[in-house]
Enzyme design. Structure first.
Site, PDB file in Angstrom:
ATOM      1  N   ASP A  59     -15.231  63.729 -50.229  1.00  0.00           N
ATOM      2  CA  ASP A  59     -13.934  63.078 -50.374  1.00  0.00           C
ATOM      3  C   ASP A  59     -14.147  61.629 -49.927  1.00  0.00           C
ATOM      4  O   ASP A  59     -15.302  61.195 -49.744  1.00  0.00           O
ATOM      5  CB  ASP A  59     -12.823  63.808 -49.588  1.00  0.00           C
ATOM      6  CG  ASP A  59     -12.988  63.712 -48.074  1.00  0.00           C
ATOM      7  OD1 ASP A  59     -14.018  63.159 -47.607  1.00  0.00           O
ATOM      8  OD2 ASP A  59     -12.086  64.178 -47.356  1.00  0.00           O
ATOM      9  N   HIS A  60     -13.057  60.876 -49.747  1.00  0.00           N
ATOM     10  CA  HIS A  60     -13.197  59.475 -49.317  1.00  0.00           C
ATOM     11  C   HIS A  60     -13.888  59.379 -47.956  1.00  0.00           C
ATOM     12  O   HIS A  60     -14.651  58.458 -47.702  1.00  0.00           O
ATOM     13  CB  HIS A  60     -11.821  58.791 -49.269  1.00  0.00           C
ATOM     14  CG  HIS A  60     -10.842  59.529 -48.408  1.00  0.00           C
ATOM     15  ND1 HIS A  60     -10.283  60.736 -48.790  1.00  0.00           N
ATOM     16  CD2 HIS A  60     -10.333  59.260 -47.174  1.00  0.00           C
ATOM     17  CE1 HIS A  60      -9.472  61.168 -47.837  1.00  0.00           C
ATOM     18  NE2 HIS A  60      -9.494  60.288 -46.853  1.00  0.00           N
ATOM     19  N   CYS A  67     -17.287  65.572 -45.976  1.00  0.00           N
ATOM     20  CA  CYS A  67     -15.970  64.986 -45.698  1.00  0.00           C
ATOM     21  C   CYS A  67     -16.059  64.325 -44.329  1.00  0.00           C
ATOM     22  O   CYS A  67     -17.167  64.031 -43.868  1.00  0.00           O
ATOM     23  CB  CYS A  67     -14.852  66.042 -45.809  1.00  0.00           C
ATOM     24  SG  CYS A  67     -14.973  67.426 -44.675  1.00  0.00           S
ATOM     25  N   THR A  85     -15.428  65.549 -41.323  1.00  0.00           N
ATOM     26  CA  THR A  85     -16.039  66.438 -40.332  1.00  0.00           C
ATOM     27  C   THR A  85     -16.959  67.496 -40.928  1.00  0.00           C
ATOM     28  O   THR A  85     -17.689  68.158 -40.183  1.00  0.00           O
ATOM     29  CB  THR A  85     -14.924  67.204 -39.574  1.00  0.00           C
ATOM     30  OG1 THR A  85     -14.152  67.932 -40.560  1.00  0.00           O
ATOM     31  CG2 THR A  85     -14.010  66.260 -38.807  1.00  0.00           C
ATOM     32  N   HIS A 124     -31.594  82.477 -42.535  1.00  0.00           N
ATOM     33  CA  HIS A 124     -30.906  83.728 -42.186  1.00  0.00           C
ATOM     34  C   HIS A 124     -29.635  83.969 -43.002  1.00  0.00           C
ATOM     35  O   HIS A 124     -29.250  85.113 -43.193  1.00  0.00           O
ATOM     36  CB  HIS A 124     -30.545  83.731 -40.696  1.00  0.00           C
ATOM     37  CG  HIS A 124     -31.730  83.984 -39.804  1.00  0.00           C
ATOM     38  ND1 HIS A 124     -31.615  84.331 -38.475  1.00  0.00           N
ATOM     39  CD2 HIS A 124     -33.068  83.948 -40.062  1.00  0.00           C
ATOM     40  CE1 HIS A 124     -32.826  84.497 -37.948  1.00  0.00           C
ATOM     41  NE2 HIS A 124     -33.718  84.251 -38.889  1.00  0.00           N
ATOM     42  N   ARG A 152     -33.622  92.020 -43.661  1.00  0.00           N
ATOM     43  CA  ARG A 152     -32.383  92.401 -42.956  1.00  0.00           C
ATOM     44  C   ARG A 152     -31.297  91.349 -43.132  1.00  0.00           C
ATOM     45  O   ARG A 152     -30.105  91.653 -43.083  1.00  0.00           O
ATOM     46  CB  ARG A 152     -32.653  92.642 -41.466  1.00  0.00           C
ATOM     47  CG  ARG A 152     -33.046  91.404 -40.677  1.00  0.00           C
ATOM     48  CD  ARG A 152     -33.489  91.749 -39.262  1.00  0.00           C
ATOM     49  NE  ARG A 152     -33.744  90.577 -38.446  1.00  0.00           N
ATOM     50  CZ  ARG A 152     -34.838  89.819 -38.528  1.00  0.00           C
ATOM     51  NH1 ARG A 152     -35.777  90.107 -39.417  1.00  0.00           N
ATOM     52  NH2 ARG A 152     -35.009  88.757 -37.745  1.00  0.00           N
ATOM     53  N   HIS A 153     -31.703  90.107 -43.368  1.00  0.00           N
ATOM     54  CA  HIS A 153     -30.705  89.041 -43.552  1.00  0.00           C
ATOM     55  C   HIS A 153     -29.977  89.193 -44.894  1.00  0.00           C
ATOM     56  O   HIS A 153     -28.799  88.868 -44.995  1.00  0.00           O
ATOM     57  CB  HIS A 153     -31.374  87.672 -43.441  1.00  0.00           C
ATOM     58  CG  HIS A 153     -32.080  87.485 -42.135  1.00  0.00           C
ATOM     59  ND1 HIS A 153     -31.413  87.513 -40.934  1.00  0.00           N
ATOM     60  CD2 HIS A 153     -33.396  87.337 -41.847  1.00  0.00           C
ATOM     61  CE1 HIS A 153     -32.288  87.368 -39.946  1.00  0.00           C
ATOM     62  NE2 HIS A 153     -33.499  87.268 -40.479  1.00  0.00           N
TER      63      HIS A 153
HETATM   64  C1  RB5 Z   1      -9.770  62.990 -44.380  1.00  0.00           C
HETATM   65  O1  RB5 Z   1      -9.104  62.074 -43.580  1.00  0.00           O
HETATM   66  C2  RB5 Z   1     -10.316  64.129 -43.532  1.00  0.00           C
HETATM   67  O2  RB5 Z   1      -9.278  64.945 -43.097  1.00  0.00           O
HETATM   68  C3  RB5 Z   1     -11.312  64.936 -44.324  1.00  0.00           C
HETATM   69  O3  RB5 Z   1     -12.348  64.101 -44.736  1.00  0.00           O
HETATM   70  C4  RB5 Z   1     -11.993  66.084 -43.617  1.00  0.00           C
HETATM   71  O4  RB5 Z   1     -12.549  65.695 -42.403  1.00  0.00           O
HETATM   72  C5  RB5 Z   1     -11.263  67.337 -43.559  1.00  0.00           C
HETATM   73  O5  RB5 Z   1     -11.758  68.353 -43.035  1.00  0.00           O
END
Ligand code: RB5
Length: 154
Positions: A10-11, A73, A75, A106, A140-141
């Site tokens: 995403d951005h 993204c 996070t 795994h 097993r995995h």
């Molecule tokens: C965008 O601001 C942010 O929420 C997105 O990139 C992401 O981290 C969502 O999980």
């Protein structure tokens, strides 16, 4: 045969996606960038969905590590949640190389999720390399990951 790496963001992950795509174009693999192609605000589920469908369309190659996805993204969390809604997609947020190796070895993860606001570019490149190189150990995995589909439907 060289691997195919499919990227989307995403951005919040656009800049890191560009860095990874540039690095991938210098090694022996096929690179597919599913967008976005600018930093305008956009919704990550749409890109997670697009990439997941691309991997599932790849059939066996999307399951055996020949075609791998990378979703970025801010996070990595939203991307992994959205991608993991698709049966057959095993998306793993990794913040270090050990996690990336284990996600492949795994969990047979077929999508690596990264957070541009969490992981620096140098480390992200190393994580990507580890993810691409580690083979799934099977055995097993395999029995365990097969239970994802049966248990999630119960
Ligand atoms: C965008 O601001 C942010 O929420 C997105 O990139 C992401 O981290 C969502 O999980």
């Amino acid at each position: 045969m060289s691997k195919t790496i499919v990227l989307a963001s995403d951005h919040g992950g656009y800049a890191l996606k560009s860095v990874l795509a540039q690095a991938l174009r210098k090694v022996e693999c096929v690179v597919e960038d599913l967008g976005p192609d600018c930093t305008s605000s956009c919704d990550y589920p749409a890109f997670a969905d697009k990439l997941s469908k691309r991997l599932l369309d790849a059939g066996e190659e999307g399951q055996n590590g020949q075609v791998l996805g990378i979703l970025i993204c801010g996070t990595g969390l939203g991307m992994s949640m959205a991608a993991n809604r698709h049966p057959g997609i095993r998306a793993a947020v990794c913040t270090n190389e050990f996690m990336a190796r284990m996600a492949r070895a795994h969990n047979n993860a077929n999508v690596l999720c990264l957070g541009e606001r969490v992981t620096g570019q140098g480390l992200a490149l190393e994580i990507m390399r580890a993810f691409m190189e580690a083979p799934f150990e099977g055995g097993r995995h395999l029995r365990r990951i097969e239970q994802f589909e049966t248990h999630s439907m119960a």
